[in-house]
Design a protein around this motif. Structure first.
Motif, PDB file in Angstrom:
ATOM      1  N   VAL A 179       0.882  -1.174   0.000  1.00 21.19           N
ATOM      2  CA  VAL A 179       0.000   0.000   0.000  1.00 21.19           C
ATOM      3  C   VAL A 179       0.913   1.216   0.000  1.00 21.19           C
ATOM      4  O   VAL A 179       1.716   1.397   0.913  1.00 21.19           O
ATOM      5  N   LEU A 180       0.810   2.035  -1.031  1.00 20.95           N
ATOM      6  CA  LEU A 180       1.685   3.195  -1.167  1.00 20.95           C
ATOM      7  C   LEU A 180       0.997   4.424  -0.587  1.00 20.95           C
ATOM      8  O   LEU A 180       0.114   5.020  -1.193  1.00 20.95           O
ATOM      9  N   GLY A 181       1.402   4.798   0.630  1.00 18.08           N
ATOM     10  CA  GLY A 181       0.886   5.999   1.259  1.00 18.08           C
ATOM     11  C   GLY A 181       1.867   7.145   1.079  1.00 18.08           C
ATOM     12  O   GLY A 181       3.060   6.996   1.360  1.00 18.08           O
ATOM     13  N   MET A 182       1.381   8.286   0.626  1.00 17.65           N
ATOM     14  CA  MET A 182       2.251   9.427   0.333  1.00 17.65           C
ATOM     15  C   MET A 182       1.658  10.707   0.897  1.00 17.65           C
ATOM     16  O   MET A 182       0.459  10.804   1.150  1.00 17.65           O
ATOM     17  N   GLY A 183       2.526  11.716   1.053  1.00 17.20           N
ATOM     18  CA  GLY A 183       2.074  13.022   1.495  1.00 17.20           C
ATOM     19  C   GLY A 183       3.062  14.098   1.106  1.00 17.20           C
ATOM     20  O   GLY A 183       4.198  13.803   0.696  1.00 17.20           O
ATOM     21  N   VAL A 184       2.654  15.355   1.243  1.00 18.22           N
ATOM     22  CA  VAL A 184       3.498  16.469   0.799  1.00 18.22           C
ATOM     23  C   VAL A 184       4.476  16.931   1.867  1.00 18.22           C
ATOM     24  O   VAL A 184       5.373  17.717   1.599  1.00 18.22           O
ATOM     25  N   SER A 185       4.322  16.470   3.129  1.00 12.60           N
ATOM     26  CA  SER A 185       5.140  16.964   4.236  1.00 12.60           C
ATOM     27  C   SER A 185       4.875  18.457   4.429  1.00 12.60           C
ATOM     28  O   SER A 185       3.757  18.919   4.223  1.00 12.60           O
ATOM     29  N   GLY A 186       5.891  19.225   4.825  1.00  8.97           N
ATOM     30  CA  GLY A 186       5.714  20.654   5.060  1.00  8.97           C
ATOM     31  C   GLY A 186       6.893  21.435   4.519  1.00  8.97           C
ATOM     32  O   GLY A 186       7.931  20.862   4.169  1.00  8.97           O
TER      33      GLY A 186
END
Length: 347
Positions: A90-97
């Motif tokens: 499961v590829l979970g991603m985010g932009v961070s800060g």
């Protein structure tokens, strides 16, 4: 509602009991194990290392920071691990800060929504392997023809045929626009500080995304994986100690993560109804008065965000999370015995 083991990211040194935690999750019926990354350990390597000892649990990232790798590189990691695990990624991603993206990775943080959409589109093209991958967007142009290019870039398809073209992509999202876009383009959502009390706030944002033309999922097949600390206690004194022990982490995210001018986590707490508190916590935390900042965190906020109590209370609160649409509860556990007990209580 399924259970996931949230391993998180490492502190100053690697944790020493990860292997036993993963084995217990595999044996106890947990659905998945998840890893994270900040600016130290990465999210993919621990999954490859510990995942080799598993046969059943899904292997997820919660989350991969999109600015740390080119979209095609993220796709390479995912397709490689998906083959090695026989289709369990499961590829979970985010932009961070902006502090991490510009301070650690050295790239611009601007336009996170547009960047997210491009990253997801490129990864899906790689995994589909229908044609050489190109992208006309401004953030990740393929082939690259901008300043410094030698003009020899060639559209490519992955050499390896992906095991699955539809590796689930889940996105970490906090604000209204980001949550709506997540419901539109992703297979699942990894909220931060999601609670049963705040769940209603997110429903219009999710509905907006599901209603957009071409939305990938509906509410019926969209996954929501919320993280909390769940701990079964046997006395009020023990419960009191756990609640107090969770307050410094909340103070860190409320007051010390991100810049004073732009702390997305603080914004979530504001929306949850704690705006009367967040500014004070941030001021104290940034002034290095961390104990004073922690002392301001109320018990009710800890109890809203986490599940701490006896077996009956834990069952009742877990059911409340499930009733709001959470499909996976990502839990941090201290040892293998706790993993097994949680699985038994919530079976």
């Amino acid at each position: 509602m399924k259970l996931g083991l949230q391993l998180g990211y490492w502190g100053a040194q690697p944790p020493t009991n990860t292997g036993e935690l993963v084995a217990a999750a595999e044996e106890s019926g947990f659905d998945a194990i998840f890893t994270a990354e900040a600016w130290g350990s990465d999210a993919f390597t621990p999954l490859a290392w510990w995942g080799r000892e598993t046969r059943r649990v899904r292997l997820g990232t919660s989350i991969v920071q999109m600015s740390g790798r080119a979209p095609t590189s993220i796709a390479m990691h995912a397709l490689t691990l998906d083959h090695l695990s026989n289709g369990r990624v499961v590829l979970g991603m985010g932009v961070s800060g902006p502090q991490v993206v510009e301070g650690w990775y050295g790239v611009p943080f601007s336009k996170p929504l547009a960047r997210t959409r491009e990253v997801v589109e490129i990864i899906r093209k790689v995994l589909a392997r229908e044609a050489p991958v190109t992208n006309d967007g401004p953030h990740h142009p393929l082939p690259y023809t901008g300043p410094g290019a030698v003009g020899l870039g060639k559209p490519l398809k992955p050499i390896v045929h992906p095991l699955r073209a539809d590796i689930p992509i889940w996105l970490g999202a906090e604000g209204p626009k980001n949550v709506a876009q997540t419901a539109e383009i992703a297979d699942g959502w990894l909220p931060i500080f999601y609670t049963p009390r705040s769940a209603a706030m997110y429903q219009p944002w999710l509905d907006e995304g599901f209603a957009r033309p071409g939305a990938r999922r509906t509410r019926d097949d969209f996954e929501i994986a919320a993280t909390c600390h769940l701990q079964i206690t046997s006395s009020e004194e023990e419960r009191r100690g756990v609640i107090d022990g969770l307050k410094p982490v909340i103070a860190l995210y409320m007051g010390g993560m991100g810049a004073k001018e732009q702390n997305f986590h603080k914004n979530v707490f504001d929306r949850m109804g704690y705006e009367h508190l967040t500014g004070q916590v941030q001021e104290l935390f940034l002034a290095q008065e961390r104990e004073e900042a922690t002392a301001l965190i109320p018990d009710e906020l800890v109890e809203e965000m986490h599940i701490v109590g006896d077996e009956g209370y834990v069952r009742e609160r877990a059911a409340a999370w499930e009733e709001t649409g959470v499909t996976t509860l990502l839990l941090s556990c201290r040892d293998a015995a706790e993993v097994r007990r949680v699985a038994e209580v919530l079976a």
